[in-house]
Design a protein around this motif. Structure first.
Motif, PDB file in Angstrom:
ATOM      1  N   THR A   1     -14.894  11.926   1.959  1.00 53.20           N
ATOM      2  CA  THR A   1     -16.158  12.640   1.826  1.00 53.20           C
ATOM      3  C   THR A   1     -16.390  13.370   3.262  1.00 53.20           C
ATOM      4  N   ASP A   2     -17.437  14.093   3.260  1.00 51.33           N
ATOM      5  CA  ASP A   2     -17.946  14.617   4.553  1.00 51.33           C
ATOM      6  C   ASP A   2     -18.831  13.678   5.185  1.00 51.33           C
ATOM      7  N   TYR A   3     -19.329  14.262   6.506  1.00 51.96           N
ATOM      8  CA  TYR A   3     -20.344  13.344   7.133  1.00 51.96           C
ATOM      9  C   TYR A   3     -20.305  11.970   7.536  1.00 51.96           C
ATOM     10  N   GLN A   4     -19.040  11.456   7.573  1.00 51.62           N
ATOM     11  CA  GLN A   4     -18.621  10.182   8.229  1.00 51.62           C
ATOM     12  C   GLN A   4     -19.346   9.680   9.388  1.00 51.62           C
TER      13      GLN A   4
ATOM     14  N   HIS B   1     -17.701   7.428  10.974  1.00 50.40           N
ATOM     15  CA  HIS B   1     -16.607   6.785  11.622  1.00 50.40           C
ATOM     16  C   HIS B   1     -15.612   7.875  12.195  1.00 50.40           C
ATOM     17  N   LYS B   2     -16.041   9.226  11.571  1.00 53.06           N
ATOM     18  CA  LYS B   2     -14.976  10.289  11.919  1.00 53.06           C
ATOM     19  C   LYS B   2     -15.439  11.363  12.885  1.00 53.06           C
ATOM     20  N   ALA B   3     -14.274  11.741  13.544  1.00 56.19           N
ATOM     21  CA  ALA B   3     -14.670  12.980  14.449  1.00 56.19           C
ATOM     22  C   ALA B   3     -13.444  13.705  14.516  1.00 56.19           C
ATOM     23  N   TYR B   4     -13.374  14.986  15.154  1.00 60.20           N
ATOM     24  CA  TYR B   4     -12.218  15.480  15.479  1.00 60.20           C
ATOM     25  C   TYR B   4     -12.201  15.667  17.137  1.00 60.20           C
ATOM     26  N   PHE B   5     -11.039  15.990  17.510  1.00 58.82           N
ATOM     27  CA  PHE B   5     -10.784  16.246  18.990  1.00 58.82           C
ATOM     28  C   PHE B   5      -9.951  17.322  18.998  1.00 58.82           C
ATOM     29  N   ILE B   6      -9.851  18.007  20.194  1.00 60.70           N
ATOM     30  CA  ILE B   6      -8.996  19.166  20.393  1.00 60.70           C
ATOM     31  C   ILE B   6      -8.356  19.093  21.629  1.00 60.70           C
TER      32      ILE B   6
ATOM     33  N   MET C   1     -10.029  11.520  14.152  1.00 58.14           N
ATOM     34  CA  MET C   1     -10.042  10.282  15.009  1.00 58.14           C
ATOM     35  C   MET C   1     -11.053   9.484  14.273  1.00 58.14           C
ATOM     36  N   TYR C   2     -10.784   8.440  14.159  1.00 56.17           N
ATOM     37  CA  TYR C   2     -11.534   7.319  13.384  1.00 56.17           C
ATOM     38  C   TYR C   2     -12.090   6.363  14.265  1.00 56.17           C
ATOM     39  N   GLN C   3     -13.162   5.516  13.899  1.00 55.62           N
ATOM     40  CA  GLN C   3     -13.384   4.226  14.717  1.00 55.62           C
ATOM     41  C   GLN C   3     -13.802   3.190  13.514  1.00 55.62           C
TER      42      GLN C   3
ATOM     43  N   GLY D   1     -19.994   3.204  16.303  1.00 53.17           N
ATOM     44  CA  GLY D   1     -20.859   4.357  16.338  1.00 53.17           C
ATOM     45  C   GLY D   1     -20.668   5.558  17.269  1.00 53.17           C
ATOM     46  N   ILE D   2     -19.608   5.287  18.254  1.00 49.55           N
ATOM     47  CA  ILE D   2     -19.508   6.091  19.279  1.00 49.55           C
ATOM     48  C   ILE D   2     -18.881   7.589  18.598  1.00 49.55           C
ATOM     49  N   LEU D   3     -18.620   7.875  17.574  1.00 49.55           N
ATOM     50  CA  LEU D   3     -18.194   9.080  17.056  1.00 49.55           C
ATOM     51  C   LEU D   3     -19.465   9.753  16.294  1.00 49.55           C
ATOM     52  N   LYS D   4     -20.678   9.011  16.163  1.00 49.46           N
ATOM     53  CA  LYS D   4     -21.739   9.871  15.281  1.00 49.46           C
ATOM     54  C   LYS D   4     -22.200  10.961  16.401  1.00 49.46           C
ATOM     55  N   GLY D   5     -22.547  11.972  15.320  1.00 51.56           N
ATOM     56  CA  GLY D   5     -23.233  12.953  16.258  1.00 51.56           C
ATOM     57  C   GLY D   5     -24.710  13.014  16.379  1.00 51.56           C
TER      58      GLY D   5
END
Length: 80
Positions: free
Chosen positions: A5-8, A10-15, A44-46, A74-78
Motif C-alpha cells: 500500500t501507499d503511505y507506509q 516503515h518505508k522510504a526511498y533513497f537516491i 528502504m524499510y525499518q 519511525g525514523i523513516l516517517k515523513g
C-alpha cells in the motif's frame, strides 16, 4: 516486511549520491519527474520490532543494518 500500500510509516526511498545530480539535470532539461525518480530511487524499510534498516542494493537485494540501541521505530516517517 509488507509493501502492499501507499503511505507506509516503515518505508522510504533513497537516491544514491552518484545518481542524484544526473536525475536532477534530466528533470531540469524537461525529463519527466516520476520517470526519473523510478529510475534512480531505491526502497528502504525499518522493522517495527527490531528497528533494523533494510536497504535495497543496486541488484534489488535487501541489505540490513542494525541501529544503535537508542534508535526507535519511525525514523523513516515523513513530516510536512
Amino acid at each position: 516486511m509488507r509493501d502492499n500500500t501507499d503511505y507506509q510509516e516503515h518505508k522510504a526511498y533513497f537516491i544514491p549520491d552518484q545518481l542524484y545530480e544526473g536525475a536532477a539535470e534530466r528533470i531540469e532539461a524537461g525529463g519527466e519527474v516520476w520517470a526519473e525518480m523510478r529510475r534512480v530511487k531505491r526502497p528502504m524499510y525499518q522493522c517495527s520490532e527490531c528497528c533494523r534498516l533494510f536497504l535495497s542494493d543496486d541488484a534489488g537485494n535487501l541489505v540490513s543494518f542494525k541501529p544503535d540501541e537508542s534508535t526507535r521505530f519511525g525514523i523513516l516517517k515523513g513530516k510536512l
